[in-house]
Design a protein around this motif. Structure first.
Motif: not given
Lengths: 262, 219
Positions: A3-4, A8-9, A12-13, A16-17, A20, A23-24, A27-28, A31, A35, B64, B67, B78, B85
């Motif tokens: 994990n360290d 791996k860091a 994961v980053v 995730t980026a 996410c 997802l954002v 949604a934007a 919607l 709006q 990890p 981070v 998010s 929104e």
């Protein structure tokens, strides 16, 4: 995998980026139309407010506002020619978006750019209120730089195309409690009956904190400034100078008054 | 079962995020002048909390430590953007009232606090219950404060008149102070005092011994 470990860091980053951002974005994008519909409705509410079609827009339901809005004639104006444009659809044209599109974007010459806009659309959407055939009011969108934000609003002119019927500010981000006094209905009401141009058709309208005696000729061109909001009001004055100057609606208003004015 | 109960119910009073941990004060002070905004804010915060706790708990074994915080913040941010929104699409008027405070859920310490303190160490189901519990704990305080403020500040709740104000021929004189943010400090302070008088174990031991006057004089 450990994990360290740096690999791996980074993994994961990155994952995730990516997840996410998807997802954002979803949604934007999904919607946005909903709006947008609300924003359009808000804009229509402001337009109906200055049209004089209704006394109390605040208490009207959305449907009543839309109903009132139907009574207005929507036209596009080519600002350089000062004439109506008929080659684009006024119902769907968005001047704010057009100001960034190469096809419509017009760079404002620095010496004329008193409202710090940089560019504007070559066409603007205006709203006409008619009683039968006679023109009663013209509603013109205006905007310009305030202290912190771009101030957007609508100015309605009487059928002489010189006397202000009403002002409303539809969007602003000025200092709460100080610059946002431009939203104050009492102050906005003081614009009613003020005139823009003098006999020589130069813009005589002023916002200032000078004391102007009531019922004089000067007073009919003058709106009181507000203490504490100097920079915001300079912004409002500048946008008036721009939009009712040679690069704004001046030519259109002159042409319109020759064809329709009373 | 016992742990599930604890995760869900402890944050209501015994480990309330606002009154015991003194977290989330910023939004509790800012949005609590109307019950309706408080309700919407409660739902918004609870949804973000559930989302972040569940997602972070799911990936807790792959996080990890170097981070950790930035990954948690990305997930929370998010979630907040999606909630923002959604509000702007389906409740635009209330979104305008709440303005920046929806976005500020990102920095609400309850969310990151629960992610870091609970979700990184517990399973998905427990983290979910913990999120619900803390969301309810925050909502309980926010809604209580909002009821006191709106009722005493305007005489009505959710636009339904409870006390008839003097201006409409009634007896109630609305106290404008309750509409201002500082009043929330006093009310939250009062609630903390009441809870700690009831649950003595929440009282923190003093960080230092106050110097007595006799001691000062002997110097």
């Amino acid at each position: 995998m450990n994990n360290d470990s740096p690999l791996k860091a980074i993994m994961v980053v990155t994952v995730t980026a990516l997840v996410c951002s998807v997802l954002v974005t979803v949604a934007a994008v999904t919607l946005r139309p909903i709006q947008r519909a609300y924003e359009d409705l808000e804009r229509i509410r402001f337009i109906v407010r200055v049209s004089g079609l209704s006394e109390s827009v605040e208490t009207m339901s959305d449907l009543e506002v839309i109903g009132a809005f139907q009574d207005l004639e929507i036209r596009l104006v080519d600002l350089d020619r000062g004439a109506f444009d008929s080659s684009n659809n006024p119902d769907t044209f968005d001047a704010r978006e057009a100001a960034t599109e190469p096809q419509f974007r017009v760079a404002i010459p620095a010496e004329l750019d008193v409202a710090s806009l940089g560019t504007r659309s070559s066409l603007e959407t205006v709203y006409l209120l008619r009683d039968g055939e006679t023109l009663q009011r013209v509603i013109l969108p205006i905007h310009g730089q305030g202290m912190w934000s771009t101030i957007y609003g609508f100015l309605a002119l009487e059928s002489d195309l010189n006397t202000i019927a009403a002002l409303t500010i539809s969007e602003q981000g000025e200092t709460p409690g100080i610059g946002d006094v431009i939203l104050n209905p009492e102050w906005q009401a003081r614009w009613q009956g003020r005139r823009l141009y003098d006999e020589q058709r130069s813009l005589r309208f002023r916002i200032s904190r000078e004391v102007v005696a009531a019922n004089t000729e000067d007073a009919s061109y003058h709106v009181d400034g507000l203490a504490g909001a100097t920079v915001t009001l300079n912004g409002v004055m500048n946008l008036m100078r721009y939009w009712f100057g040679p690069h704004g609606y001046s030519r259109f208003l002159q042409n319109l008054s020759e064809t329709e004015g009373s | 079962m016992m742990r599930a109960r604890q995760a869900l119910l402890n944050p209501l009073i015994d480990e309330n995020p606002v009154t015991l941990h003194i977290l989330g004060i910023c939004s509790a002070v800012a949005i609590s002048n109307s019950l309706y905004s408080a309700l919407v804010m409660s739902v918004a915060l609870t949804s973000v909390l559930v989302f972040s706790n569940v997602v972070i708990s799911m990936i807790r074994r792959h996080l990890p430590s170097s981070v950790r915080i930035i990954v948690q913040m990305t997930i929370i941010a998010s979630g907040v953007i999606v909630v923002d929104e959604l509000l702007r699409a389906f409740a635009p008027e209330i979104a305008q009232t709440l303005s920046v405070f929806v976005g500020l859920i990102i920095t609400n310490c309850i969310v990151l606090g629960r992610a870091e303190a609970f979700a990184t160490q517990h399973g998905v189901a427990l983290s979910f219950l913990d999120a619900i519990g803390n969301g309810l704990g925050f909502s309980l305080i926010l809604i209580s404060v909002a009821i006191i403020r709106e009722l005493l500040g305007t005489g009505s709740l959710l636009d339904v008149g409870i006390f008839k104000p003097v201006s409409e021929g009634g007896w109630f004189e609305p106290n404008a102070f309750f509409m201002l943010p500082p009043s929330a400090f006093f009310i939250i302070g009062g609630i903390i005092w009441a809870v700690r008088s009831w649950k003595k174990e929440q009282v923190e031991s003093p960080e230092f011994e106050p110097i007595s006057v006799a001691e000062l004089e002997s110097d």
